[in-house]
Design an enzyme around this catalytic site. Structure first.
Site, PDB file in Angstrom:
ATOM      1  CE  LYS A 247      -4.235  -1.563   2.098  1.00  0.00           C
ATOM      2  NZ  LYS A 247      -4.540  -2.116   3.388  1.00  0.00           N
ATOM      3  NE  ARG A 248       7.087   1.012   1.425  1.00  0.00           N
ATOM      4  CZ  ARG A 248       7.924   1.051   0.401  1.00  0.00           C
ATOM      5  NH1 ARG A 248       8.317   2.201  -0.084  1.00  0.00           N
ATOM      6  NH2 ARG A 248       8.379  -0.058  -0.140  1.00  0.00           N
TER       7      ARG A 248
END
Ligand code: GLU
Length: 472
Positions: A247-248
């Protein structure tokens, strides 16, 4: 592949979170493999983890697959099959291939740490391997906490992976694997074997992260006398820095892409190329073309980088292919209620966006002219008075065009013929700003064609007023 056996594959997600793009890729590869081989595609919801499995995630999975167009032929849910797993657990327990283990979690953790500090690969030491029957009964009657472990024989397991070729594992480094919390609560490695066998799965295609489970599963398959399916482990999906997709770096839930205005065929095209490529150098392929050319042995072994730029590019090319009515329908949910794009408006934005959610900021001015600073009407720092003058001349021309002839092509041809080539900007800039209220927008002729004669005139009159040069 065994010629006599009809191909049957499965997608087996756990409903413990939103459908991940990596899992969507696994589903797609299975679906394509089934279609390419005239086989069957099974959807199996692996909800043995009762604490983390949620109905809303199951719904998210089925909706995601439906959105991508990946229909299934059979549907199973593991929580409805507990009796079946129990039967096989009891069988192996009776044969002594599974045993009760009463080791406490913290004890196991201490052993694990000790092995690590000695530089050993941690594995279960086998404390409860040979408890006698009486002892086991006594502890069970007493209600001692326990799990069920499968006895891993010391051997070598070898299989030919459809993607990665020959793979072998030495089982002596594996400890006896936990297969159930109790007879009614099997765990993944056990339930998966029973279902793959009873569902008659011929090919197990899944992510590379499951590769270390494969030898365990083969041992259980062998213990039960089932047929070993073919395996194919797909490469990991990576961030551009080659770390595991996270998700980063990008959204990982398929739903986010749908909500953001990616088209399903673009997503399918993109996901199919995450770890697979056709022989020819092609980027845009629809699902039928992919099915025709698909060959899983051509899947790559190395990680597949998730390239958002490529997805955006693909999506914009699929958007351009939509006809105007489809485009208008597809963008409806991204613009304010009450706004209705006309085909002429749609035409001005269809070729300019990478995802449908971008449409709102590009069409808003058609419906509500934004407040803008009159300074914006100034062309290259020139006098505002010139802008006003050029707008006024344009107004005169526009008033002379009959309503039914007021269309982009005609306006463009006639107005441009009146303007000296080298100084067109003197007119076109302020007129475009007057029509859009923005520093960037589609061109003035496109806008006039889209909003029509009356509104075009009103907006240009407004702009002249804004300059304060009414007396020109
Ligand atoms: N439930 C497992 C998962 O979601 C399935 C793995 C498999 O395909 O065997 O990762």
């Amino acid at each position: 592949m065994t010629a006599s056996k009809k191909v049957k594959v499965r997608f087996a997600p756990s409903p413990t979170g939103l459908l991940h793009v990596g899992n969507a890729r696994t589903a797609l590869f299975n679906w394509i493999f089934a279609r390419a081989n005239g086989g069957t595609f099974v959807l199996r919801i692996e909800d043995t983890d009762t604490a983390r499995s949620k109905p809303e995630f199951e719904k998210d999975i089925t909706e995601g697959l439906e959105w991508l167009g990946l229909g299934w032929d059979e549907y199973y849910k593991q929580s409805e099959r507990t009796d079946i797993y129990r039967e096989y657990l009891e069988k192996l327990l009776g044969e002594g291939r599974i045993y009760y283990c009463f080791c406490a979690k913290d004890e196991l953790e201490i052993q694990r740490q000790a092995m690590l500090t000695q530089g050993l690969a941690p594995k279960y030491m086998g404390t409860c391997r040979n408890l006698d029957k009486e002892e086991v009964k006594k502890r069970l009657d007493r209600g001692d906490e326990h799990v069920l472990r499968f006895r891993i024989p010391e051997t070598k397991i070898e299989f030919k992976d459809m993607v990665r070729g020959r793979i072998s594992f030495d089982t002596s480094i594996m400890g006896d694997v936990v297969v159930a919390r109790d007879l009614d609560n099997p765990l993944y490695n056990f339930a998966v074997v029973i279902d793959d066998a009873l569902n008659e799965i011929t090919h197990v295609i899944r992510g590379e992260d499951h590769i270390s489970n494969t030898p365990k599963q083969i041992l259980i398959i062998n213990a039960l006398g089932f047929r070993v399916p073919e395996f194919g482990h797909l490469p990991l999906i990576l961030n551009p820095d080659r770390s595991k997709l996270s998700k980063r770096f990008t959204d990982t839930a398929l739903r986010d892409y749908k909500d953001d205005g990616y088209l399903a065929p673009a997503m399918v095209n993109f996901l199919a190329f995450l770890g697979w490529h056709p022989k020819e150098n092609k980027d845009v392929m629809n699902i039928d073309e992919i099915v025709k050319e698909f060959d899983i042995t051509r899947a790559q072994k190395g990680g597949a980088v998730f390239d958002i730029e490529k997805l955006n590019w693909l999506n914009s090319s699929y958007i351009k292919e939509l006809d105007l009515e489809e485009f208008i329908k597809a963008t409806e949910k991204y613009i304010s209620k009450g706004w209705k794009l006309t085909p002429a408006m749609a035409e001005t934005v269809r070729g300019r966006i990478e995802k449908l959610s971008e449409v709102k900021n590009l069409v808003d001015f058609y419906f509500e002219l934004p407040e803008y600073d009159p300074e914006l009407l100034r062309w290259r720092g020139g006098p505002l008075k010139d802008s006003a003058l050029h707008m006024k001349e344009t107004l005169e021309f526009l008033r002379s065009v009959p309503e039914e002839e007021f269309a982009q092509a005609k306006l463009e041809k006639e107005l441009l013929s009146k303007l000296p080539k080298e100084s067109r900007g003197d007119t076109l800039w302020p007129v475009r700003v007057a029509l859009s209220g923005k520093s960037a927008s589609p061109g003035p002729f496109e806008i006039m064609g889209a909003i029509g004669k009356k509104e075009s005139i009103t907006r240009i009159e407004e702009a002249i007023k804004k300059t304060g040069m009414l007396d020109i």
